[in-house]
Design an enzyme around this catalytic site. Sequence first.
Site, PDB file in Angstrom:
ATOM      1  N   HIS A 145      16.865  58.553   5.601  1.00 36.68           N
ATOM      2  CA  HIS A 145      17.656  57.392   5.193  1.00 36.68           C
ATOM      3  C   HIS A 145      18.550  57.731   4.003  1.00 36.68           C
ATOM      4  O   HIS A 145      18.057  58.000   2.902  1.00 36.68           O
ATOM      5  CB  HIS A 145      16.708  56.222   4.850  1.00 36.68           C
ATOM      6  CG  HIS A 145      17.434  54.949   4.567  1.00 36.68           C
ATOM      7  ND1 HIS A 145      17.042  54.067   3.606  1.00 36.68           N
ATOM      8  CD2 HIS A 145      18.552  54.420   5.132  1.00 36.68           C
ATOM      9  CE1 HIS A 145      17.879  53.043   3.590  1.00 36.68           C
ATOM     10  NE2 HIS A 145      18.804  53.233   4.494  1.00 36.68           N
ATOM     11  N   ASN A 170      15.432  49.791   0.063  1.00 36.52           N
ATOM     12  CA  ASN A 170      15.802  48.489   0.629  1.00 36.52           C
ATOM     13  C   ASN A 170      14.698  47.444   0.459  1.00 36.52           C
ATOM     14  O   ASN A 170      14.985  46.254   0.367  1.00 36.52           O
ATOM     15  CB  ASN A 170      16.191  48.630   2.102  1.00 36.52           C
ATOM     16  CG  ASN A 170      17.606  49.165   2.262  1.00 36.52           C
ATOM     17  OD1 ASN A 170      18.382  49.160   1.302  1.00 36.52           O
ATOM     18  ND2 ASN A 170      17.937  49.638   3.441  1.00 36.52           N
ATOM     19  N   SER A 187      18.103  51.376   8.436  1.00 38.82           N
ATOM     20  CA  SER A 187      17.810  50.810   7.110  1.00 38.82           C
ATOM     21  C   SER A 187      16.585  49.929   7.147  1.00 38.82           C
ATOM     22  O   SER A 187      16.002  49.656   6.108  1.00 38.82           O
ATOM     23  CB  SER A 187      18.941  49.934   6.583  1.00 38.82           C
ATOM     24  OG  SER A 187      20.079  49.962   7.311  1.00 38.82           O
ATOM     25  N   GLU A 218      15.745  59.280   1.517  1.00 43.42           N
ATOM     26  CA  GLU A 218      14.367  58.878   1.818  1.00 43.42           C
ATOM     27  C   GLU A 218      13.929  59.591   3.098  1.00 43.42           C
ATOM     28  O   GLU A 218      14.603  59.471   4.130  1.00 43.42           O
ATOM     29  CB  GLU A 218      14.280  57.358   2.004  1.00 43.42           C
ATOM     30  CG  GLU A 218      14.440  56.602   0.689  1.00 43.42           C
ATOM     31  CD  GLU A 218      14.410  55.083   0.868  1.00 43.42           C
ATOM     32  OE1 GLU A 218      13.984  54.392  -0.066  1.00 43.42           O
ATOM     33  OE2 GLU A 218      14.834  54.579   1.934  1.00 43.42           O
TER      34      GLU A 218
HETATM   35  N1  3HC Z   1      33.315  60.249  -1.207  1.00 43.64           N
HETATM   36  C1  3HC Z   1      33.534  61.086  -2.232  1.00 43.64           C
HETATM   37  N2  3HC Z   1      33.635  60.677  -3.508  1.00 43.64           N
HETATM   38  C2  3HC Z   1      33.493  59.364  -3.752  1.00 43.64           C
HETATM   39  C3  3HC Z   1      33.258  58.423  -2.726  1.00 43.64           C
HETATM   40  C4  3HC Z   1      33.169  58.917  -1.412  1.00 43.64           C
HETATM   41  N3  3HC Z   1      32.940  58.114  -0.379  1.00 43.64           N
HETATM   42  N4  3HC Z   1      33.140  57.188  -3.317  1.00 43.64           N
HETATM   43  C5  3HC Z   1      33.300  57.351  -4.635  1.00 43.64           C
HETATM   44  N5  3HC Z   1      33.506  58.659  -4.892  1.00 43.64           N
HETATM   45  C6  3HC Z   1      33.698  59.281  -6.195  1.00 43.64           C
HETATM   46  C7  3HC Z   1      35.036  58.889  -6.765  1.00 43.64           C
HETATM   47  O1  3HC Z   1      36.025  59.823  -6.387  1.00 43.64           O
HETATM   48  C8  3HC Z   1      34.777  58.928  -8.226  1.00 43.64           C
HETATM   49  O2  3HC Z   1      34.980  60.238  -8.690  1.00 43.64           O
HETATM   50  P1  3HC Z   1      35.799  60.450 -10.037  1.00 43.64           P
HETATM   51  O3  3HC Z   1      34.868  59.925 -11.097  1.00 43.64           O
HETATM   52  O4  3HC Z   1      36.026  61.907 -10.082  1.00 43.64           O
HETATM   53  O5  3HC Z   1      37.031  59.647  -9.902  1.00 43.64           O
HETATM   54  C9  3HC Z   1      33.304  58.593  -8.375  1.00 43.64           C
HETATM   55  O6  3HC Z   1      32.701  58.766  -7.078  1.00 43.64           O
HETATM   56  C10 3HC Z   1      33.118  57.192  -8.829  1.00 43.64           C
HETATM   57  O7  3HC Z   1      33.806  56.357  -7.930  1.00 43.64           O
HETATM   58  P2  3HC Z   1      34.857  55.252  -8.391  1.00 43.64           P
HETATM   59  O8  3HC Z   1      35.523  55.627  -9.674  1.00 43.64           O
HETATM   60  O9  3HC Z   1      35.702  54.894  -7.226  1.00 43.64           O
HETATM   61  O10 3HC Z   1      33.996  53.947  -8.635  1.00 43.64           O
HETATM   62  P3  3HC Z   1      32.752  53.705  -9.551  1.00 43.64           P
HETATM   63  O11 3HC Z   1      32.731  54.535 -10.767  1.00 43.64           O
HETATM   64  O12 3HC Z   1      32.731  52.237  -9.671  1.00 43.64           O
HETATM   65  O13 3HC Z   1      31.518  54.168  -8.627  1.00 43.64           O
HETATM   66  C11 3HC Z   1      29.958  53.850  -6.901  1.00 43.64           C
HETATM   67  C12 3HC Z   1      31.400  53.743  -7.306  1.00 43.64           C
HETATM   68  C13 3HC Z   1      29.533  55.304  -6.838  1.00 43.64           C
HETATM   69  C14 3HC Z   1      29.883  53.247  -5.496  1.00 43.64           C
HETATM   70  C15 3HC Z   1      29.052  53.083  -7.943  1.00 43.64           C
HETATM   71  O14 3HC Z   1      29.554  51.813  -8.166  1.00 43.64           O
HETATM   72  C16 3HC Z   1      27.611  52.945  -7.480  1.00 43.64           C
HETATM   73  O15 3HC Z   1      26.814  53.855  -7.611  1.00 43.64           O
HETATM   74  N6  3HC Z   1      27.267  51.761  -6.902  1.00 43.64           N
HETATM   75  C17 3HC Z   1      25.949  51.485  -6.374  1.00 43.64           C
HETATM   76  C18 3HC Z   1      25.913  51.958  -4.944  1.00 43.64           C
HETATM   77  C19 3HC Z   1      24.573  51.699  -4.322  1.00 43.64           C
HETATM   78  O16 3HC Z   1      23.685  51.075  -4.862  1.00 43.64           O
HETATM   79  N7  3HC Z   1      24.445  52.197  -3.079  1.00 43.64           N
HETATM   80  C20 3HC Z   1      23.261  51.975  -2.296  1.00 43.64           C
HETATM   81  C21 3HC Z   1      23.491  50.838  -1.384  1.00 43.64           C
HETATM   82  S1  3HC Z   1      22.078  50.510  -0.380  1.00 43.64           S
HETATM   83  C22 3HC Z   1      22.255  51.494   0.945  1.00 43.64           C
HETATM   84  O17 3HC Z   1      23.201  52.231   1.094  1.00 43.64           O
HETATM   85  C23 3HC Z   1      21.158  51.480   1.945  1.00 43.64           C
HETATM   86  C24 3HC Z   1      21.598  50.941   3.262  1.00 43.64           C
HETATM   87  O18 3HC Z   1      20.520  51.085   4.159  1.00 43.64           O
HETATM   88  C25 3HC Z   1      22.010  49.459   3.220  1.00 43.64           C
END
Ligand code: 3HC
Length: 312
Positions: A167, A217, A145, A179
């Site tokens: 990434h 990031n 990251s 990425e």
């Molecule tokens: N595998 C498969 N499906 C998944 C899953 C997983 N690990 N996690 C969530 N889902 C699915 C759920 O089943 C759900 O499907 P459904 O609508 O059919 O029920 C759908 O995704 C939405 O999930 P939830 O209902 O549990 O929860 P939310 O609607 O709140 O969404 C989220 C969760 C997708 C995490 C959303 O909140 C989001 O997009 N958050 C932002 C995440 C983000 O910014 N990520 C980047 C972080 S930075 C990074 O990763 C970089 C690193 O280097 C630090």
Amino acid sequence: MASSLLKVCVRGFSSSSVVSATIKNVTVIGGGLMGSGVAQVAAQAGQKVTLVDVNEKVLDKAKASITGNLARVAKKQFKDNPAEGEKFVAGALGNLSTSTDALEAAKSADLVLEAIVEDINVKHKLFGALDQVAPQHTIFASNTSSLSIEEISKAAPNRKDRFGGLHFFNPVPVMRLLEVIRTPHTSEETYKAMMEWGKALGKVPITCRDTPGFVVNRLLVPYLAEAIRLVERGDASAKDVDIAMKLGAGYPMGPFELADYVGLDTTKFILDGWAKKFPDEPLFKPIKMLNEKVAQGKFGVKTGEGFYPYKK
Ligand code: 3HC
């Protein structure tokens, strides 16, 4: 907002019609959240995947989480046809194997993707050893990251042209972005193969130079840091900042929910690394509130508490 998020998620799960011509066998090293997520999406896309970690316990946990997440995908993608859904899960799991021997697993890989601890020395040791045994054509990539891909690639001096960054974002099965990072030494052929592989996984690849934090990031971490500073100053509560950014800026999670999700330890690690590299940049200066949480072992969702409490 919920419906637009759903659309995004559904698109993210859609099975890809693009087939990667050059990369068909993938070795993913690191059975944590990111590594197992990548292994899942690659297996889902019909690739032969070997997921590697140092111990069987981690691999068992990864496999259980992949199985659960595949079931979630199947439920959504084949909601009217559960039998097809079961076939999809069985097919993906059939493409996946696990191993505790990274060197053996690399011998048959077209791509080795590393998603291990963010320690340059550990990554050097791994890639140095892999470079000795992997076939000539094998591409090496890191899911780091915040570390420099070129710096990591120094451990594999014979393979600098076949080395890049891939990434992914958490949760990998849902987040559509990939990425693709090229160093000054990454060949055009390697770059194209990585882009094509990303598309084959159903991701949308973008290209970035090997700069700290790449695109996401580099923007996201200072944003999280500024949110914590805002609360530290007493300008607003964490809860209100989260509501503000979800309802006022359309983000799916507020910065405190996201920081807890990504991990406060990870956020601190990235900030500390950049503070050392860019001592004059105020955006990367240490944050007392963040440092205290990490010192108390409050890393976020993974430890049961960060800015918010979570059920373990
Ligand atoms: N595998 C498969 N499906 C998944 C899953 C997983 N690990 N996690 C969530 N889902 C699915 C759920 O089943 C759900 O499907 P459904 O609508 O059919 O029920 C759908 O995704 C939405 O999930 P939830 O209902 O549990 O929860 P939310 O609607 O709140 O969404 C989220 C969760 C997708 C995490 C959303 O909140 C989001 O997009 N958050 C932002 C995440 C983000 O910014 N990520 C980047 C972080 S930075 C990074 O990763 C970089 C690193 O280097 C630090």
